[in-house]
Design a protein around this motif. Structure first.
Motif, mmCIF file in Angstrom:
data_model
loop_
_atom_site.group_PDB
_atom_site.id
_atom_site.type_symbol
_atom_site.label_atom_id
_atom_site.label_comp_id
_atom_site.label_asym_id
_atom_site.label_seq_id
_atom_site.Cartn_x
_atom_site.Cartn_y
_atom_site.Cartn_z
ATOM 1 N N ARG A 88 6.901 -1.195 3.263
ATOM 2 C CA ARG A 88 5.533 -0.658 3.296
ATOM 3 C C ARG A 88 4.938 -0.594 1.887
ATOM 4 O O ARG A 88 3.777 -0.970 1.679
ATOM 5 C CB ARG A 88 5.552 0.716 3.957
ATOM 6 C CG ARG A 88 4.212 1.357 4.124
ATOM 7 C CD ARG A 88 4.294 2.649 4.903
ATOM 8 N NE ARG A 88 4.981 3.690 4.148
ATOM 9 C CZ ARG A 88 5.189 4.924 4.608
ATOM 10 N NH1 ARG A 88 4.787 5.250 5.828
ATOM 11 N NH2 ARG A 88 5.804 5.812 3.872
ATOM 12 N N ALA B 69 1.736 -2.863 0.450
ATOM 13 C CA ALA B 69 0.525 -2.267 -0.141
ATOM 14 C C ALA B 69 0.268 -2.826 -1.536
ATOM 15 O O ALA B 69 -0.855 -3.220 -1.849
ATOM 16 C CB ALA B 69 0.669 -0.749 -0.192
ATOM 17 N N ARG B 70 1.312 -2.881 -2.332
ATOM 18 C CA ARG B 70 1.155 -3.341 -3.715
ATOM 19 C C ARG B 70 0.817 -4.828 -3.806
ATOM 20 O O ARG B 70 -0.046 -5.231 -4.576
ATOM 21 C CB ARG B 70 2.454 -3.117 -4.496
ATOM 22 C CG ARG B 70 2.716 -1.715 -4.904
ATOM 23 C CD ARG B 70 4.026 -1.690 -5.655
ATOM 24 N NE ARG B 70 4.385 -0.370 -6.131
ATOM 25 C CZ ARG B 70 5.606 -0.054 -6.490
ATOM 26 N NH1 ARG B 70 6.581 -0.936 -6.461
ATOM 27 N NH2 ARG B 70 5.868 1.166 -6.919
ATOM 28 N N GLY C 87 -1.965 -5.944 -0.312
ATOM 29 C CA GLY C 87 -3.154 -5.145 -0.046
ATOM 30 C C GLY C 87 -3.179 -4.487 1.319
ATOM 31 O O GLY C 87 -4.236 -4.042 1.767
ATOM 32 N N GLU D 140 -2.833 -1.513 2.914
ATOM 33 C CA GLU D 140 -2.773 -0.129 2.456
ATOM 34 C C GLU D 140 -2.357 0.864 3.524
ATOM 35 O O GLU D 140 -1.638 1.806 3.250
ATOM 36 C CB GLU D 140 -4.135 0.273 1.880
ATOM 37 C CG GLU D 140 -4.519 -0.576 0.694
ATOM 38 C CD GLU D 140 -5.977 -0.445 0.325
ATOM 39 O OE1 GLU D 140 -6.745 0.223 1.057
ATOM 40 O OE2 GLU D 140 -6.349 -1.011 -0.714
ATOM 41 N N ARG D 141 -2.853 0.708 4.739
ATOM 42 C CA ARG D 141 -2.573 1.678 5.803
ATOM 43 C C ARG D 141 -2.192 0.924 7.070
ATOM 44 O O ARG D 141 -2.982 0.777 7.978
ATOM 45 C CB ARG D 141 -3.788 2.573 6.031
ATOM 46 C CG ARG D 141 -4.133 3.371 4.756
ATOM 47 C CD ARG D 141 -5.054 4.531 5.004
ATOM 48 N NE ARG D 141 -4.373 5.518 5.833
ATOM 49 C CZ ARG D 141 -4.895 6.045 6.934
ATOM 50 N NH1 ARG D 141 -6.085 5.698 7.349
ATOM 51 N NH2 ARG D 141 -4.222 6.935 7.634
ATOM 52 N N ARG E 182 -0.652 5.163 12.617
ATOM 53 C CA ARG E 182 -1.249 4.731 11.357
ATOM 54 C C ARG E 182 -0.441 5.338 10.203
ATOM 55 O O ARG E 182 -0.248 6.539 10.134
ATOM 56 C CB ARG E 182 -2.701 5.199 11.276
ATOM 57 C CG ARG E 182 -3.416 4.881 9.985
ATOM 58 C CD ARG E 182 -3.763 3.437 9.829
ATOM 59 N NE ARG E 182 -4.635 2.961 10.908
ATOM 60 C CZ ARG E 182 -4.980 1.693 11.066
ATOM 61 N NH1 ARG E 182 -4.563 0.777 10.213
ATOM 62 N NH2 ARG E 182 -5.744 1.320 12.083
ATOM 63 N N HIS E 183 0.002 4.466 9.314
ATOM 64 C CA HIS E 183 0.778 4.898 8.150
ATOM 65 C C HIS E 183 -0.136 5.278 6.998
ATOM 66 O O HIS E 183 -1.202 4.696 6.830
ATOM 67 C CB HIS E 183 1.719 3.772 7.687
ATOM 68 C CG HIS E 183 2.817 3.505 8.643
ATOM 69 N ND1 HIS E 183 4.052 4.106 8.531
ATOM 70 C CD2 HIS E 183 2.873 2.727 9.749
ATOM 71 C CE1 HIS E 183 4.817 3.689 9.523
ATOM 72 N NE2 HIS E 183 4.120 2.862 10.280
ATOM 73 N N PRO E 184 0.311 6.224 6.172
ATOM 74 C CA PRO E 184 -0.446 6.524 4.958
ATOM 75 C C PRO E 184 -0.289 5.405 3.942
ATOM 76 O O PRO E 184 0.650 4.605 4.034
ATOM 77 C CB PRO E 184 0.219 7.822 4.453
ATOM 78 C CG PRO E 184 1.618 7.742 4.968
ATOM 79 C CD PRO E 184 1.529 7.016 6.303
ATOM 80 N N ASP E 185 -1.189 5.359 2.991
ATOM 81 C CA ASP E 185 -1.058 4.424 1.877
ATOM 82 C C ASP E 185 0.117 4.899 1.017
ATOM 83 O O ASP E 185 0.047 5.995 0.463
ATOM 84 C CB ASP E 185 -2.352 4.381 1.065
ATOM 85 C CG ASP E 185 -2.331 3.348 -0.054
ATOM 86 O OD1 ASP E 185 -1.236 2.987 -0.529
ATOM 87 O OD2 ASP E 185 -3.418 2.918 -0.466
ATOM 88 N N ARG F 146 1.098 4.147 -1.817
ATOM 89 C CA ARG F 146 0.807 4.271 -3.242
ATOM 90 C C ARG F 146 0.279 5.672 -3.582
ATOM 91 O O ARG F 146 0.419 6.117 -4.713
ATOM 92 C CB ARG F 146 -0.175 3.196 -3.681
ATOM 93 C CG ARG F 146 0.411 1.793 -3.514
ATOM 94 C CD ARG F 146 -0.604 0.727 -3.699
ATOM 95 N NE ARG F 146 -1.698 0.925 -2.756
ATOM 96 C CZ ARG F 146 -2.798 0.210 -2.710
ATOM 97 N NH1 ARG F 146 -2.964 -0.771 -3.571
ATOM 98 N NH2 ARG F 146 -3.735 0.441 -1.830
ATOM 99 N N GLU F 147 -0.315 6.358 -2.600
ATOM 100 C CA GLU F 147 -0.803 7.717 -2.846
ATOM 101 C C GLU F 147 0.349 8.667 -3.115
ATOM 102 O O GLU F 147 0.263 9.502 -4.011
ATOM 103 C CB GLU F 147 -1.656 8.190 -1.668
ATOM 104 C CG GLU F 147 -2.961 7.436 -1.549
ATOM 105 C CD GLU F 147 -3.743 7.779 -0.307
ATOM 106 O OE1 GLU F 147 -3.357 8.715 0.435
ATOM 107 O OE2 GLU F 147 -4.772 7.118 -0.057
#
Length: 175
Positions: free
Chosen positions: A115, A119-120, A123, A125-126, A164-167, A169-170
């Protein structure tokens, strides 16, 4: 043709390209009742097609499912990554742990790494995870990963919960 499938290393795992040497464990898993929520059980030829499809997804989309290898034993213990089959609403973070490898935290460790990479690097993100409502183990993992149930729907005529997954990177930024 050579595929450029990235390698991800965690403390205990290596996420790597699928290989022909993985096929015996893939075929064994595909034939088991544990595949009921992902189209199984399947015969050996269907399992072979699935392994080829795993590689084909990388070739067509540039992302896909990694094999999860236990760094200590060198054994393939499952799959994780991002897939988007024809007819799916958006890319999905998915995971599978092969028979006999459950209960070690491999799925969570591998899915978190996949995951974050997605994201990295891509792109995504979620991401979503599409889970059959009777698949309690996957629902539990999605919740441990911080995903929130977003929708109840159907997928190929079967009931499906969308998480739905969180981003990721946050969480990384907060640390």
């Amino acid at each position: 043709m050579s595929l450029d499938i990235p390698v991800i290393k965690t403390d205990r795992l290596i996420l790597r390209d699928p290989r022909e040497t993985d096929f015996p464990v893939v075929a064994e898993f595909a034939a088991s009742e544990r595949t009921e929520f992902i189209g199984g059980p399947q015969d050996r030829f269907s399992a072979w097609q699935g392994l080829l499809g795993q590689l084909g997804h990388w070739a067509l989309r540039g992302y896909g499912l990694w094999m999860i290898e236990d760094r200590e034993t060198g054994k393939a213990v499952g799959r994780t990554g991002v897939i988007r089959h024809d007819g799916w609403p958006e890319p999905e973070l998915g995971w599978t742990i092969f028979s006999g490898q459950e209960g070690h935290g491999f799925a969570k460790e591998a899915a978190e790494a996949a995951r974050l990479y997605a994201a990295r690097e891509w792109g995504f993100e979620r991401l979503i995870s599409q889970i059959h409502p009777d698949n309690g183990r996957s629902i539990s993992l999605a919740l441990r990963l911080g995903a929130v149930q977003e929708e109840e729907t159907t997928l190929f005529g079967e009931p499906c919960l969308i998480f739905r997954h969180p981003d990721p990177r946050e969480a990384e930024d907060a640390a």
